[in-house]
Enzyme design. Structure first.
Site, PDB file in Angstrom:
ATOM      1  N   CYS A 164      59.410  18.145   3.058  1.00  0.00           N
ATOM      2  CA  CYS A 164      58.320  18.778   2.296  1.00  0.00           C
ATOM      3  C   CYS A 164      57.503  17.774   1.500  1.00  0.00           C
ATOM      4  CB  CYS A 164      58.884  19.855   1.369  1.00  0.00           C
ATOM      5  SG  CYS A 164      59.962  19.205   0.078  1.00  0.00           S
TER       6      CYS A 164
ATOM      7  N   HIS B 218      61.248  27.865  -2.499  1.00  0.00           N
ATOM      8  CA  HIS B 218      59.916  27.252  -2.319  1.00  0.00           C
ATOM      9  C   HIS B 218      59.270  27.907  -1.088  1.00  0.00           C
ATOM     10  CE1 HIS B 218      56.657  24.637  -2.749  1.00  0.00           C
ATOM     11  NE2 HIS B 218      57.196  23.457  -2.496  1.00  0.00           N
TER      12      HIS B 218
ATOM     13  N   ARG C 291      54.611  27.539 -10.811  1.00  0.00           N
ATOM     14  CA  ARG C 291      55.686  26.585 -10.498  1.00  0.00           C
ATOM     15  C   ARG C 291      56.452  26.342 -11.798  1.00  0.00           C
ATOM     16  NH1 ARG C 291      55.619  20.849  -7.321  1.00  0.00           N
ATOM     17  NH2 ARG C 291      55.548  22.374  -5.630  1.00  0.00           N
TER      18      ARG C 291
ATOM     19  N   GLN D   6      56.178  26.466   0.891  1.00  0.00           N
ATOM     20  CA  GLN D   6      56.501  25.324   1.745  1.00  0.00           C
ATOM     21  C   GLN D   6      56.927  25.799   3.130  1.00  0.00           C
ATOM     22  OE1 GLN D   6      56.286  21.938   0.904  1.00  0.00           O
ATOM     23  NE2 GLN D   6      56.518  21.750   3.115  1.00  0.00           N
TER      24      GLN D   6
ATOM     25  N   ARG E 297      50.138  23.206   4.284  1.00  0.00           N
ATOM     26  CA  ARG E 297      50.271  23.935   3.020  1.00  0.00           C
ATOM     27  C   ARG E 297      48.967  24.667   2.713  1.00  0.00           C
ATOM     28  NH1 ARG E 297      53.924  22.534  -0.864  1.00  0.00           N
ATOM     29  NH2 ARG E 297      53.127  24.430  -1.840  1.00  0.00           N
TER      30      ARG E 297
ATOM     31  N   ASP F 259      65.230  16.914   2.316  1.00  0.00           N
ATOM     32  CA  ASP F 259      64.398  16.874   1.099  1.00  0.00           C
ATOM     33  C   ASP F 259      65.063  15.890   0.155  1.00  0.00           C
ATOM     34  OD1 ASP F 259      62.564  17.473  -0.922  1.00  0.00           O
ATOM     35  OD2 ASP F 259      63.520  19.370  -1.483  1.00  0.00           O
TER      36      ASP F 259
HETATM   37  N1  NVA Z   1      63.354  20.099  -4.003  1.00  0.00           N
HETATM   38  C1  NVA Z   1      62.191  19.445  -4.579  1.00  0.00           C
HETATM   39  C2  NVA Z   1      60.961  19.906  -3.875  1.00  0.00           C
HETATM   40  C3  NVA Z   1      59.685  19.253  -4.346  1.00  0.00           C
HETATM   41  C4  NVA Z   1      58.461  19.768  -3.630  1.00  0.00           C
HETATM   42  C5  NVA Z   1      62.116  19.728  -6.062  1.00  0.00           C
HETATM   43  O1  NVA Z   1      62.406  20.867  -6.471  1.00  0.00           O
HETATM   44  O2  NVA Z   1      61.790  18.833  -6.823  1.00  0.00           O
HETATM   45  N1   CP Z   2      55.973  19.830  -1.195  1.00  0.00           N
HETATM   46  C1   CP Z   2      55.469  20.075  -2.421  1.00  0.00           C
HETATM   47  O1   CP Z   2      55.593  21.166  -2.963  1.00  0.00           O
HETATM   48  O2   CP Z   2      54.798  19.024  -2.967  1.00  0.00           O
HETATM   49  P1   CP Z   2      54.253  18.925  -4.461  1.00  0.00           P
HETATM   50  O3   CP Z   2      55.454  18.838  -5.373  1.00  0.00           O
HETATM   51  O4   CP Z   2      53.447  17.660  -4.472  1.00  0.00           O
HETATM   52  O5   CP Z   2      53.438  20.137  -4.775  1.00  0.00           O
END
Ligand code: NVA
Ligand code: CP
Length: 311
Positions: A259, A131, A104, A134, A287, A219
């Site tokens: 998500c 993502h 990540r 997800q 997940r 989101d």
């Molecule tokens: N769009 C959000 C998703 C978090 C799971 C981010 O990138 O922070």
């Molecule tokens: N939805 C998701 O990816 O959550 P986290 O940021 O908690 O991993």
């Protein structure tokens, strides 16, 4: 490097039949965890996190344990990556210890660089532009609640962000239509739109996008790394909040997805996310099951054949 090495950096890295088989396997694992006979015993997953996480971290770590394997948590600031060791070298080294790498970070290009130099599968646990894990969970959740998403209509309302881009790829992969309502400043990725083609239509008006939809999804307005833009984003995106009127425009039995983490009062009202249309806790749980199926698929494909529970 193995000739049949597969990575999962974008949803479109799966063929439609593979994606569907993977979801069927995830559902089978969830229904009967005994079907998994710990196929990843002795296998190890490196989890590289340059950004915060609750769900991704715990679902991968517990999922690996349930499959008989082990996960190693690597926050980048505590590794030599945080002191500028090259990604390529990190990829080579982690591949000597581990059987797969989950990452990540901000940059999709960096994930691709890591994958080019890894001798093991690399999994995107979120980048600034995708993502895909997800979406495996979201598609599993839709399938469980309403059957095959094929031919149905979903509406993405809010920021055209990383999760939105993966929803766009999902529409082409699973054969549903996706309406994407965003302010013009926050349109999704052009390459994802080009991949999905006619499956996706862009909207300016969130209520028009929601009209008659089978599923509404949103989101956060402020993704990780964009915190400095938060006030401006909330102002521009406030008209795209999913509220009771949005849900009333959709089908009576429409699902609501997010998500998580959610910001009640920003992208969604508490009434909607905590209300009867919401399936967000199933999404979060899935997940783990979907990623267990993904890990099996990437590391021991023979374990993944499960009869479809929907056949
Ligand atoms: N769009 C959000 C998703 C978090 C799971 C981010 O990138 O922070
Ligand atoms: N939805 C998701 O990816 O959550 P986290 O940021 O908690 O991993």
């Amino acid at each position: 490097m193995a000739g049949n090495l597969r990575h999962f950096l974008k949803l479109r890295d799966l063929a439609p039949a593979e994606a569907r088989a993977l979801l069927d396997r995830a559902i089978a694992l969830k229904r009967d965890p005994q079907t998994n006979r710990r196929p990843l015993t002795g296998r190890n997953l490196a989890m590289v996190f340059a950004k915060s996480s609750t769900r991704t971290r715990v679902s991968f770590e517990v999922g690996m344990a349930k499959l008989g394997g082990h996960a190693v948590m690597l926050p980048t600031a505590q590794t030599q990556l945080g002191r500028e060791e090259p990604l390529a070298d990190t990829a080579r080294v982690l591949s000597r210890y581990c059987d797969a790498i989950m990452i990540r970070n901000d940059s999709q290009a960096d994930q691709e660089e890591l994958a080019r130099h890894a001798g093991v599968p690399v999994i995107n646990g979120l980048s600034e532009s995708h993502h895909p894990c997800q979406l495996l969970a979201d598609m599993q959740t839709w399938l469980e609640h309403r059957g095959d998403p094929g031919g149905k209509v979903a509406a993405w309302i809010g920021d055209g962000n990383n999760v939105c881009n993966s929803w766009i790829e999902a529409s082409a992969l699973f054969g549903f239509r996706l309406r994407v309502a965003t302010p013009h400043q926050y349109r999704p990725d052009a390459a994802a739109l080009a991949y999905a083609g006619r499956a996706v239509r862009l909207y300016d008006d969130p209520r028009a996008a929601a009209a008659g939809a089978d599923l509404i999804v949103t989101d956060t307005f402020t993704s990780m790394g964009r915190e400095a833009e938060r006030a401006e984003r909330i102002q521009i995106l406030s008209a795209f909040q999913v509220d009771a009127r949005t849900m009333a425009a959709a089908k009576a039995d429409a699902l609501f997805m997010h998500c998580l983490p959610a910001h009640r009062g920003e992208e969604v009202t508490a009434e909607v996310i905590d209300g009867p249309h919401s399936v967000v806790w199933d999404e979060a749980e899935n997940r783990m099951w979907a990623q267990m199926a993904l890990l099996e698929f990437l590391l021991c494909p023979a374990a993944t054949s499960s009869p479809s529970p929907f056949a």
